[in-house]
Design an enzyme around this catalytic site. Structure first.
Site: not given
Length: 476
Positions: A326-327
């Site tokens: 996700h990041g």
């Protein structure tokens, strides 16, 4: 180009009319149109992004053909490794290079050793995590013998870059979506009508709910150290529904737009906040990502066909890697790890026991039990969202520290009730329509009432519109 923009409002009908009025007799020419339109859609942000997606597509298309033509196991492993290194290498360079460098420097700084390592000024290409996983699944499935490669380059390129779902999913498998590019497509009024209704519902969720909730969420998270615990609870709840309406709204629009061109995309959300445990939550939330990690990470690790200790390890690894996807921030890693931890009790204690217990209770008892399960799951998920939304770990821990203070039991100093109205509306509608693919499947309602509902949602969204706001998952 944003779904909630004037450019897209002009782009979509133009492509639609060319697709069905001019090119309806040739599905191959329709593919050419979709490929060109998709590259225009994607290049609208930055034309340089096109070079990356084209390169990735060429690599996996070529490797797919070579895998099918090469029986030698060693050569096949080498080809698969080339696909993995290329795709994950690009993802690592553009998304994680600075993150790992900074983490490396911070680690040595904790030991009193100063390192002077320069990071790179890299622009994160929009949607790189989504189309990278989409092309990777193509070569992985060919390698496993589950899929035959296509020789139609245009169809494959259009499959990878299909504009409705290119930027934020659903993450489609080649076995499901690619064959739809390799056959004739016919206009269906019923399918197009349903697509328009799903687009309306998705835009409504994004503009009227997610963008509205962004106002209190930004205020509360930006000044969380000065907020009472009760307000911080509201901030976490508001963000839970903001990110849900933002992301599922995108998926609804993507699926609805695809229907206009006679394509069926995968369902990506099924009322996740009605889940009764974490396992069920991930069967309802971002379903195409959950199944991707299940098939290509969790099962290869051994899945559940092993000892409980190994099963628990596999769960923690899968969720932690999912968090990193996700990041490039430790907050996402912790968020994924916390979801993995929340899953472990389901391995140690079979949840079906409680289901069997509830089955023998009165209707009120069953309803109360289900309510407690859903409420508990929502509470755990919402606490996790604090890490997801926080700027860094320090911010997340500070938020939690102030949340679990004495002020948790105080009344908020400011009236935030106006933001609860759209949430209650959403929950009510989704509960009443929980057996439908989307809430606007209301064909049994009289036509005048249906149009009243459509117009109400449309005007509500228009009245709520303030500016073109990017979808949250564009950053992933």
């Amino acid at each position: 180009m944003l779904f909630n923009s004037l450019e897209f409002a002009l782009f979509l009908p133009t492509v639609f009319l060319l697709y069905w009025l001019i090119l309806r007799r040739s599905w191959r020419l329709q593919n050419v149109l979709l490929l060109g339109a998709s590259y225009l859609f994607y290049g609208w942000w930055d034309w340089r992004f096109l070079l990356l997606i084209i390169f990735s597509t060429v690599v996996d298309y070529t490797i797919g053909l070579r895998l099918a033509a090469t029986p030698n196991p060693t050569t096949r492993k080498g080809l698969l490794a080339l696909s993995l290194v290329t795709n994950l290498g690009l993802l690592g360079l553009f998304k994680y290079f600075n993150f790992f460098i900074e983490s490396f420097v911070d680690l040595f700084a904790q030991a009193g050793i100063g390192l002077n390592i320069t990071t790179l000024q890299i622009i994160l290409p929009v949607g790189i995590s989504f189309y990278t996983f989409q092309t990777l699944s193509y070569t992985l499935d060919i390698y496993r013998g589950k899929l035959k490669p296509t020789s139609d380059a245009v169809a494959f390129f259009a499959f990878v870059s299909f504009f409705p779902q290119l930027v934020a999913g659903p993450i489609e498998r080649a076995a499901d979506l690619l064959p739809q590019f390799e056959k004739e497509r016919r206009f269906s009024y019923a399918m197009a009508k349903d697509g328009l209704r799903q687009i309306l519902w998705g835009i409504f969720k994004k503009v009227a709910i997610a963008d509205l909730l962004a106002i209190p969420v930004n205020l509360i998270f930006a000044d969380s150290s000065q907020m009472s615990g009760s307000v911080l609870v509201l901030g976490a709840i508001f963000f839970a529904f903001q990110i849900y309406c933002d992301f599922s709204g995108y998926s609804d629009v993507a699926i609805g737009v695809a229907k206009l061109f006679d394509f069926q995309l995968s369902t990506n959300f099924v009322s996740p906040y009605f889940a009764k445990n974490i396992a069920e939550f991930w069967q309802r939330w971002h379903i195409t990502l959950s199944t991707w990690f299940r098939d290509y990470v969790y099962i290869p690790l051994g899945g559940s066909r092993c000892s409980k200790a190994t099963h628990m390890r596999n769960i923690l690894i899968t969720f932690t890697v999912s968090g990193l996807w996700h990041g490039a921030n430790w907050t996402f890693v912790i968020w994924g790890f916390l979801h993995g931890l929340s899953y472990l009790p389901l391995i140690l204690w079979n949840p079906e026991r409680f289901d069997r217990y509830l089955a023998h209770q009165s209707p009120f008892g069953r309803m109360t039990g289900r309510g407690l399960q859903m409420g508990g799951t929502f509470a755990v998920v919402t606490l996790g969202w604090i890490f997801f939304r926080a700027e860094d770990l320090t911010h997340a821990l500070s938020y939690l520290h102030h949340l679990f203070s004495r002020s948790l039991f105080s009344l908020p100093a400011t009236d935030w009730s106006i933001y609860l109205v759209p949430i209650l509306f959403l929950v009510t509608v989704e509960w009443l329509q929980r057996d439908k693919r989307h809430p606007l499947q209301i064909d049994r309602i009289p036509l005048p009432v249906r149009w009243l509902i459509y117009l109400t949602l449309a005007f509500w969204a228009i009245a709520s519109f303030r500016q073109e706001t990017p979808f949250i998952y564009f950053q992933f």
